[in-house]
Write an enzyme that holds these catalytic residues in place. Structure first.
Site, PDB file in Angstrom:
ATOM      1  CG  ASN A  47      29.871   2.939 -41.156  1.00 10.57           C
ATOM      2  OD1 ASN A  47      29.317   2.425 -42.115  1.00 10.57           O
ATOM      3  ND2 ASN A  47      31.015   3.593 -41.280  1.00 10.57           N
ATOM      4  CD  GLU A  49      31.681   8.157 -40.922  1.00 13.21           C
ATOM      5  OE1 GLU A  49      31.816   9.169 -41.637  1.00 13.21           O
ATOM      6  OE2 GLU A  49      32.526   7.250 -40.859  1.00 13.21           O
ATOM      7  CD  GLU A  60      30.995  -3.472 -35.674  1.00 14.77           C
ATOM      8  OE1 GLU A  60      30.675  -2.288 -35.875  1.00 14.77           O
ATOM      9  OE2 GLU A  60      32.107  -3.923 -35.978  1.00 14.77           O
ATOM     10  CB  CYS A  94      31.912  -2.804 -32.069  1.00 14.15           C
ATOM     11  SG  CYS A  94      31.179  -1.243 -32.563  1.00 14.15           S
TER      12      CYS A  94
HETATM   13  N1  THU Z   1      33.455   1.379 -37.925  1.00 11.59           N
HETATM   14  C1  THU Z   1      32.437   0.490 -37.734  1.00 11.59           C
HETATM   15  O1  THU Z   1      31.308   0.714 -38.180  1.00 11.59           O
HETATM   16  N2  THU Z   1      32.695  -0.630 -37.027  1.00 11.59           N
HETATM   17  C2  THU Z   1      33.913  -0.948 -36.517  1.00 11.59           C
HETATM   18  O2  THU Z   1      34.015  -1.904 -35.764  1.00 11.59           O
HETATM   19  C3  THU Z   1      35.096  -0.180 -36.918  1.00 11.59           C
HETATM   20  C4  THU Z   1      34.794   1.199 -37.400  1.00 11.59           C
HETATM   21  C5  THU Z   1      33.172   2.630 -38.632  1.00 11.59           C
HETATM   22  C6  THU Z   1      33.174   3.842 -37.748  1.00 11.59           C
HETATM   23  C7  THU Z   1      33.439   4.941 -38.729  1.00 11.59           C
HETATM   24  O3  THU Z   1      32.192   5.350 -39.283  1.00 11.59           O
HETATM   25  C8  THU Z   1      34.252   4.279 -39.830  1.00 11.59           C
HETATM   26  O4  THU Z   1      34.134   2.877 -39.624  1.00 11.59           O
HETATM   27  C9  THU Z   1      35.735   4.656 -39.796  1.00 11.59           C
HETATM   28  O5  THU Z   1      36.272   4.446 -38.537  1.00 11.59           O
END
Ligand code: THU
Length: 154
Positions: A47, A49, A60, A94
């Site tokens: 992820n 941000e 994902e 996702c």
């Molecule tokens: N997150 C993911 O990367 N994938 C998911 O399916 C659930 C959430 C990330 C998004 C954000 O950066 C962090 O988890 C908290 O929500």
């Protein structure tokens, strides 16, 4: 393709490796995702941000981006992990992103065990649903042309 225990271990390890590269200064919640394509190639993502919270990218999304860029055709199995290296469920968006490239038969390592995508996203919206619209009698372009300004019908 038969997904062996070794393959699941490799997917988990790759997801953990990806998770360790996550950029998540706002949530402090790192996620890693790894997948294997039908030809045996592995892909992964983390992820990422953003100060504009709403535009953050899930792990994902990174995985699917690497998969498409790498020439993958079909995702066969995917594993996602959180900061404790435990399986984590993909968010709703996702699930849809993965469904596009894995379809209902793709396998996912969920906290409750390995599940097909058809259980994780039942009745998923896919390309076949777009094809169904080709037979629709409503044509948006014609509707727009029939309004006074030829634009949006208020
Ligand atoms: N997150 C993911 O990367 N994938 C998911 O399916 C659930 C959430 C990330 C998004 C954000 O950066 C962090 O988890 C908290 O929500």
């Amino acid at each position: 393709m038969n997904i062996t225990t070794e393959t699941w271990t490799k997917l988990h390890d790759l997801a953990v490796e990806a998770m360790r590269t996550a950029y998540c200064p706002y949530s402090g919640y790192p996620v890693g995702a790894a997948g294997i394509a039908e030809d045996g190639t592995y892909y992964s993502g983390c992820n990422i941000e953003n100060a504009g919270y709403g535009v953050g990218l899930c792990a994902e999304c990174g995985l699917v981006s690497a998969f498409v860029r790498g020439g993958g055709h079909r995702l066969v199995a995917v594993a996602c992990v959180n900061g404790n290296s435990e399986p984590v469920v993909p968010c709703g968006r996702c699930r849809q992103v993965l469904y596009e490239h894995g379809g209902p038969d793709m396998l996912l390592a969920m906290p409750a065990g390995i599940m097909p995508m058809s259980d994780v996203l039942p009745y998923g919206f896919g390309q076949n649903d777009l094809e169904d619209v080709a037979t629709s009698t409503f044509k948006p372009a014609e509707a727009a042309a029939n309004t006074e300004e030829g634009g949006r019908d208020e």
